[in-house]
Design an enzyme around this catalytic site. Sequence first.
Site, PDB file in Angstrom:
ATOM      1  N   ALA A 121       0.800  -1.269   0.141  1.00 38.29           N
ATOM      2  CA  ALA A 121      -0.105   0.126   0.085  1.00 38.29           C
ATOM      3  C   ALA A 121       0.819   1.090  -0.095  1.00 38.29           C
ATOM      4  O   ALA A 121       2.063   1.320   0.352  1.00 38.29           O
ATOM      5  CB  ALA A 121      -0.923   0.032   1.251  1.00 38.29           C
ATOM      6  N   GLY A 124       0.650  -5.150   0.626  1.00 41.19           N
ATOM      7  CA  GLY A 124      -0.346  -5.378  -0.148  1.00 41.19           C
ATOM      8  C   GLY A 124       0.144  -5.885  -1.433  1.00 41.19           C
ATOM      9  O   GLY A 124      -0.934  -6.397  -2.420  1.00 41.19           O
ATOM     10  N   GLU A 126      -0.124  -9.532  -1.145  1.00 37.11           N
ATOM     11  CA  GLU A 126      -1.437  -9.642  -0.792  1.00 37.11           C
ATOM     12  C   GLU A 126      -2.319  -9.888  -2.255  1.00 37.11           C
ATOM     13  O   GLU A 126      -2.977 -10.704  -2.500  1.00 37.11           O
ATOM     14  CB  GLU A 126      -2.142  -8.575  -0.013  1.00 37.11           C
ATOM     15  CG  GLU A 126      -1.851  -8.880   1.863  1.00 37.11           C
ATOM     16  CD  GLU A 126      -2.280  -7.783   2.415  1.00 37.11           C
ATOM     17  OE1 GLU A 126      -2.080  -6.548   2.049  1.00 37.11           O
ATOM     18  OE2 GLU A 126      -2.995  -7.934   3.573  1.00 37.11           O
ATOM     19  N   GLU A 179       4.009  -5.382   7.409  1.00 35.18           N
ATOM     20  CA  GLU A 179       3.144  -4.169   7.857  1.00 35.18           C
ATOM     21  C   GLU A 179       3.618  -4.021   9.432  1.00 35.18           C
ATOM     22  O   GLU A 179       3.294  -2.901   9.991  1.00 35.18           O
ATOM     23  CB  GLU A 179       1.594  -4.473   7.820  1.00 35.18           C
ATOM     24  CG  GLU A 179       1.037  -4.440   6.301  1.00 35.18           C
ATOM     25  CD  GLU A 179       1.406  -5.698   5.512  1.00 35.18           C
ATOM     26  OE1 GLU A 179       2.125  -6.556   5.718  1.00 35.18           O
ATOM     27  OE2 GLU A 179       0.813  -5.669   4.248  1.00 35.18           O
TER      28      GLU A 179
END
Length: 708
Positions: A65, A105, A108, A128
């Site tokens: 992200a 992300g 992910e 994270e």
Amino acid sequence: MSEAQLVRYETHNDVGVIIVDNPPVNALSPGVDDGILAHLATANADPVITSVVLIGAGRSFIAGADIRQFGKRPPRPPAEQRAHVLIEQSKKPIVAAIHGFALGGGLERAMSCHYRIAVPSAKVGLPEVLIGILPGSAGTQRLPRLAGPKCALEMIVSGRHVPAVEAKGYGILDEVLAEGADLKAEAIVYARKIAGKAFRKVSENNEKLQEARDEPGMFDAMRKSIARRARNQKAPYNCILAVEAACNLPFMQGVEREHELFAELENADEAKSLRYAFFAERECAKIPDLPAGVKPRDINTAAVIGAGTMGGGIAMSFADYGIPVKVLEVSQEALDRGIARIKHNYQVSVQRGSLAQDEMERRFARITPVLNYEDIADADVAIEVVFEELPVKQPVFDKLGKIMKPGALLLSNTSAIDIDAIGEPAHRPGDIAGAHFFSPANVMKLLEVVKGDNTTTSAETLVTTMALGRKIGKLSVVAGNTDGFVANRSRAPFNSEMVILLEDGCLPAQVDKVMIDFGYPMGPFAVGDLAGLDISAAGRRRRLAANPNYRTLPIADKLVEMGRFGQKTGAGWYRYEKGDRTPHVDPEVTTLIETMSAEMGKTRREFTDDEILRRLLFSSVNEACKILEEGKAYRASDIDVMWLHGFGFPRYRGGLMFWADGIGVRDVYNQIASWHQQYGERWAPSALLRELAESGTPLREAKPKSYP
Ligand code: 3H9
């Protein structure tokens, strides 16, 4: 930037290729997920396309992200409309083709794809936790399904980057390509191979979750194992809860639980501080007043002058990163002792299992002992690491000036002495800079790069020294030429204040407990015992000689007078059993403190934990402001990076200045001004601090009046 530019789409006959192109690291900035989904819809609607590749342009797949967006992101859509669900629901199979990094992300998204292939140099991970959150796009739900709960727990709680081959072993990747393979071309071939065949969604793959039912104690065991290092933090514990949810709930319910646990973290102080630290560490590499076109020189060989503990540690730093290094000493005996110490340090790492024997041998072989200056003349950099006295250092630079090849960097590891004065005898002012390593030099990440006054250090020398630091795994931060430079100068008032607190009523163990509770790995008195009290006493003598008004610390001086130098003499602020580093409270020290404070006419009183904390840290905040006021640092966040990596300041509090902002610049100033009234000159507030308080400007945004 439009979505079309952030994410491109190509067709290669029957294969659709979605390319994320958001430099520098393909973060999932606004528009990236939308772009991926739009092109995926196109691919699904195109009858010619039978399978899809998701790949990154530039140097990485997707690094996660966009961290800059945290705290300002719009509310997330319901779970079933999120990108990770929609990607997985594609009717046509998708292959994630990974190079560089697939992190957070990014991994992910890759785990939402139906297959994952990678080049051997790729790394994957869910880091994270290192920015105070948890993987919030079902990473905590899909990784346990791919790699098993135990492996997922370890990866998510540590946040480590896992190399491709290891990741394949865990089942995270389906294939690792051969060295030098063309990733896009191979991914297209792979996509054709799986086209038209039945494929499985990771979210439906529940077999590996059985591991948690077979070993239900794994979650508590993990909580127990992190108790010490995760003190005062929530993110690591929420990570564990989320993986536990993956094992106990159906997939979509697990996703909801993950979202709740994520929401508890996203805007908490812990995450804000860690995000700040992440960007501060990248900011410190930037030199705002660098003339255009200045480039670092190549550094491929090094020399270290002085084979003491510090010189040996610096030599190891070079050897560890593949740079051949010569170590110079004046006598064979000192040289042998130094080299033996280096060998011993490496052997300890091998015994502990953190270094393989053959790798140790490769590193050790890069270190060459020498006795003559002529033997180091062709090194690209020479670092002086001799005794911390100007008359000892200057003759070294006299020699270096005469023998080193033109353009070699001439660096001093001084921790406090005027760098211009040290380097002056070399008569090569442009090539001189400070390279202040922290002890143990092969372990600590901070490198304080000291720029001489009067533009002596050339811009090229400065950037080369900064780049050299990065090359040997350090975080390089620039400091101006001022007594103690930036790190030790900003820390010095803390060191004085902790002893003054003893005069006023505290005891070492009480102060140490407050700082450990705050998040330091060790209390400052125990650290003093480790570093050696004689060393700090020598620094105080030097300061007193330079400034007759320097506030002396009679209790600390007395301990040194008594031969209590710290751990190395078995006694300092604490006493130590032979062969054991555990500090024990020593009644002799307690009596000494009480007697001396009475002799100094002080009335001892109780201190709250908060007062102890503020007395120590505010004194340094004030000094940091003086450093900026005098233009000896580029930015407040550089000082925070120094505190994080030089002094063990708890990362989840951001750094000294960021932490003080949490209290508020006005409150900090008012307290310092009131202590100035009460305790006198040593608390005189910095003019810059006063200006910041008056204008309500956060400390972390303090701008220096000029540049170092
Ligand atoms: C996440 O994914 C959350 C999700 O689970 C769910 C959400 C709901 N964002 O480090 P470098 C910038 S959380 C924005 O010097 P390297 C960086 O600031 C995220 N910017 O390069 C720098 O900018 P500048 C999980 C980012 O090659 C430039 O890129 N992912 C981001 O030494 C170069 O960076 C992570 O935590 C980002 N995500 O190392 C990974 N990443 O040039 C964080 C980098 O202006 N990133 N930038 O100073 C890294 O660990 C390293 O950057 C990486 C490359 C290893 C990728």
